[in-house]
Scaffold this motif. Sequence first.
Motif, PDB file in Angstrom:
ATOM      1  N   THR A  73      26.101 -47.020  10.697  1.00 45.12           N
ATOM      2  CA  THR A  73      27.306 -46.214  10.923  1.00 45.12           C
ATOM      3  C   THR A  73      27.320 -45.042   9.941  1.00 45.12           C
ATOM      4  O   THR A  73      27.216 -45.256   8.737  1.00 45.12           O
ATOM      5  N   PRO A  74      27.442 -43.804  10.444  1.00 46.73           N
ATOM      6  CA  PRO A  74      27.402 -42.670   9.525  1.00 46.73           C
ATOM      7  C   PRO A  74      28.543 -42.725   8.514  1.00 46.73           C
ATOM      8  O   PRO A  74      29.655 -43.143   8.848  1.00 46.73           O
ATOM      9  N   ALA A  75      28.230 -42.327   7.280  1.00 45.81           N
ATOM     10  CA  ALA A  75      29.226 -42.411   6.224  1.00 45.81           C
ATOM     11  C   ALA A  75      29.327 -41.086   5.494  1.00 45.81           C
ATOM     12  O   ALA A  75      28.327 -40.472   5.149  1.00 45.81           O
ATOM     13  N   LEU A  76      30.572 -40.668   5.274  1.00 53.10           N
ATOM     14  CA  LEU A  76      30.839 -39.478   4.473  1.00 53.10           C
ATOM     15  C   LEU A  76      31.363 -39.948   3.123  1.00 53.10           C
ATOM     16  O   LEU A  76      32.329 -40.710   3.052  1.00 53.10           O
ATOM     17  N   VAL A  77      30.688 -39.521   2.056  1.00 52.07           N
ATOM     18  CA  VAL A  77      31.096 -39.944   0.719  1.00 52.07           C
ATOM     19  C   VAL A  77      32.014 -38.881   0.125  1.00 52.07           C
ATOM     20  O   VAL A  77      31.678 -37.699   0.113  1.00 52.07           O
ATOM     21  N   LEU A  78      33.161 -39.314  -0.356  1.00 48.01           N
ATOM     22  CA  LEU A  78      34.076 -38.403  -1.051  1.00 48.01           C
ATOM     23  C   LEU A  78      33.947 -38.671  -2.537  1.00 48.01           C
ATOM     24  O   LEU A  78      33.868 -39.826  -2.951  1.00 48.01           O
ATOM     25  N   SER A  79      33.895 -37.606  -3.310  1.00 50.89           N
ATOM     26  CA  SER A  79      33.780 -37.862  -4.736  1.00 50.89           C
ATOM     27  C   SER A  79      34.414 -36.778  -5.558  1.00 50.89           C
ATOM     28  O   SER A  79      34.356 -35.607  -5.241  1.00 50.89           O
ATOM     29  N   ALA A  80      35.011 -37.205  -6.669  1.00 51.09           N
ATOM     30  CA  ALA A  80      35.573 -36.234  -7.599  1.00 51.09           C
ATOM     31  C   ALA A  80      34.461 -35.671  -8.472  1.00 51.09           C
ATOM     32  O   ALA A  80      34.650 -34.698  -9.171  1.00 51.09           O
ATOM     33  N   LEU A  81      33.304 -36.304  -8.448  1.00 57.46           N
ATOM     34  CA  LEU A  81      32.206 -35.846  -9.305  1.00 57.46           C
ATOM     35  C   LEU A  81      31.582 -34.580  -8.729  1.00 57.46           C
ATOM     36  O   LEU A  81      31.628 -33.533  -9.318  1.00 57.46           O
ATOM     37  N   GLY A  82      30.982 -34.706  -7.571  1.00 53.41           N
ATOM     38  CA  GLY A  82      30.607 -33.516  -6.835  1.00 53.41           C
ATOM     39  C   GLY A  82      29.552 -32.601  -7.395  1.00 53.41           C
ATOM     40  O   GLY A  82      29.494 -31.442  -7.037  1.00 53.41           O
ATOM     41  N   LEU A  91      23.566 -39.684  -1.395  1.00 50.59           N
ATOM     42  CA  LEU A  91      22.725 -39.690  -0.200  1.00 50.59           C
ATOM     43  C   LEU A  91      21.653 -40.766  -0.295  1.00 50.59           C
ATOM     44  O   LEU A  91      21.277 -41.374   0.696  1.00 50.59           O
ATOM     45  N   ARG A  92      21.203 -41.016  -1.535  1.00 48.96           N
ATOM     46  CA  ARG A  92      20.180 -42.036  -1.711  1.00 48.96           C
ATOM     47  C   ARG A  92      20.734 -43.415  -1.374  1.00 48.96           C
ATOM     48  O   ARG A  92      20.028 -44.272  -0.865  1.00 48.96           O
ATOM     49  N   ALA A  93      22.014 -43.629  -1.659  1.00 44.64           N
ATOM     50  CA  ALA A  93      22.624 -44.933  -1.387  1.00 44.64           C
ATOM     51  C   ALA A  93      22.823 -45.147   0.108  1.00 44.64           C
ATOM     52  O   ALA A  93      23.235 -46.218   0.525  1.00 44.64           O
ATOM     53  N   GLY A  94      22.548 -44.130   0.910  1.00 46.56           N
ATOM     54  CA  GLY A  94      22.688 -44.309   2.352  1.00 46.56           C
ATOM     55  C   GLY A  94      23.810 -43.495   2.953  1.00 46.56           C
ATOM     56  O   GLY A  94      24.066 -43.585   4.152  1.00 46.56           O
ATOM     57  N   GLY A  95      24.496 -42.705   2.108  1.00 44.88           N
ATOM     58  CA  GLY A  95      25.540 -41.838   2.639  1.00 44.88           C
ATOM     59  C   GLY A  95      24.902 -40.748   3.489  1.00 44.88           C
ATOM     60  O   GLY A  95      23.773 -40.336   3.247  1.00 44.88           O
TER      61      GLY A  95
END
Lengths: 223, 510
Positions: A73-82, A91-95
């Motif tokens: 299932t496609p995943a969009l990662v949100l992050s405050a780090l950015g 992206l390496r984790a599969g995002g």
Amino acid sequence: MRILLIEDDREAADYLKKALKESGHVCEHAADGAEGDTLAKAGGYDVLVVDRMLPKLDGLSIISNLRASGDQTPALVLSALGEVDDRVKGLRAGGDDYLPKPYAFTELLARVETLGRRRQPEEGAMSYEVGDLKLDRLSHEVTRAGQKLLLQPREYRLLEYLMKNAGQVVTRTMLLEHVWDYHFDPMTNVIDVHISRLRSKIDKDFETPVLHTVRGAGYMIKA
Amino acid sequence: MIVDGENRGFRQRLRMLMRMTAFRLTLIFFFVFLVFSVALVTVSLFTVTTVLHREARSVINEELVVLRRTFKRGGVRGLVRAVDQRSRAPGASLYLVVDQQGRVFAGNVQRLPTKVLERDRWIHKPFKYELLAGMPRARPPLRRNGSNPSDRPEFDREELDQSSPRAAIARVVFLENGLTLLVGRDFGQPSRFRSIVLGTLIFTVLSLAVIALVSWYFLGRRALRRIEKVSKASQRIVAGDLAQRLPETGTGDEFDRLSSALNSMLEKIENLDGGIKDMADSVAHDLKTPLTRLRNRAEAALVPKEGLTSEAYREALEDTISQSDQLIRIFNALLMISRVEAGSQAGSLEPVDMKMIVEDIGELYEAVTEESGATFDVSIQPNVSDWTMNGNRELLGQAVSNLIENALKYGGKSSVDDDGNVTNLTSISLLLRRRGAHIHLVVEDNGPGIPAEDRDRVKRRFVRLEKSRTKPGSGLGLSMVNAVSKLHGGRLVLEDNKPGLRAYMELPSS
């Protein structure tokens, strides 16, 4: 589209839920990592929107757990780090995509819809067609109403990305990411100028424009 | 209660004393020295005794040889005479001539254990005896020649102490006609021997204790006082006084080297701390300004006014969004600069093709520069085949784009003709060249340039020259380029392009 939102900030989550529903999507919300993990494993979603830092279980672990069990299932990662490295980690984790906070909702929506589309069959298509605009991915030939259009290589890639996501809003940063493979935010209107050049080639001599500007969001190719 | 309290206080002080490294070290040294000296004293006493025994035996043997010869020549009478003679001589050995019935024929021994005379043998183990009154005392083996009696009163006192028994070793010989001859050497008083050993030991322990005290004074009171100074200074530093430095005596010893290493560390920390303070100040200033603007506009939109259309509200809202976007940009740029400066991205350096970066970014900006009427020229030094270096493609790309945007924004030059038409005469060139072991990524413009005295200043965060204040921007572009150059082990050079600015990143190519 069925969207699972895993976000611990209640206010941000409520806003996103409401806005996604208004955009015509079904949105379920998990307020912490463990709940999100359970829901994501249950499956049935088109897109996951996962905050990176979550109580109980962090967002990247949820995604890598899913990937380990074969769930794509496609995943969009949100992050405050950015920053660059965080994006790589995400992206390496599969995002599948990475959006630094704070973001404009239009940006998030465009990315979620693109991700949701990815699973649909035209992903691997050999040619794209929008109205009378045709793009052949094998010969790199672009025609409009049977008339051959001469595009620069970058213009071709721009058009290809837009047509792949036809009917969908594509933001400037998405274009910079996918066409130039850079993730920074140029201050001047660099992308707009490229779009207007492309537009002058595909729309100028034809009655109905296919390349539309979506105010406050980006661009869209639509017949 | 009081006693108890005092006791506890003492115990506490003792525990504190034990915690002091110097005291512990001194104590350890003290015990090690003690063990060694006791061993040394024992061994040397044993050796001395052995030597004395050997000497005594050889004297006895010599005397026996002479006396046997005398006995052989002069018989009993000769022997008795010789023994009598020797007995009266100063420093005489012990002599005794007895028959089988125990009658004394000659000699200077008054009394001795009867067991001694039982067999013809050596008696190595000292036995107690008494001299005949009036006989000259045998020279004690441990007495030092020529020593003044007043120097060592205890020796003399013991020597004069006739009542205490003395010990000797001896050889007992059975002569042919049933006579028994004993020749012995005095070994002094056993108690005196013990007291010598004891005295030596007490002397050793006392002098060691003195040495330990002295070394404790030097180690604990002097050297450790310096450590104490260091820890006091550290406490003041922890309390916030970063200008504090640790004392250095200039002797160049371990403490000095430690202090100077810590001092240079402090120097660095103070600089970083100063940097953070500067940054906090500029963040406060440069983020507050746009925040205030943002707030003002939102407020202005809320003020009830005649004929305020929904379109106007919309505009005001869009305005606030673009203002907050600008703030987010500044914030992201700041974060990126500090992360790049902290070197946290240094691990992600990998071979990148600089030519590709320059071509891609050049192509990205070509359209926008030409659209604005400027000329834009990308050139890559010919006859260089390999443009790979270790780098971070994203950061380098962004740095190049920052330089180009700077040139676009500030490097402009335009002319107004007679009809009022503005012509943009800006000319920007992006070039990639190799200079020795370095790759130069150059962006040139023909604008007003940066005055020489400001060229270092503009690399700092939020520094904007007066002339550029009117234009949009955050003053972070060049500091970001500077940080990226440093991350790659290079530097950002700003030069006069005559006219205009030449900015280049000088990056090591390997």
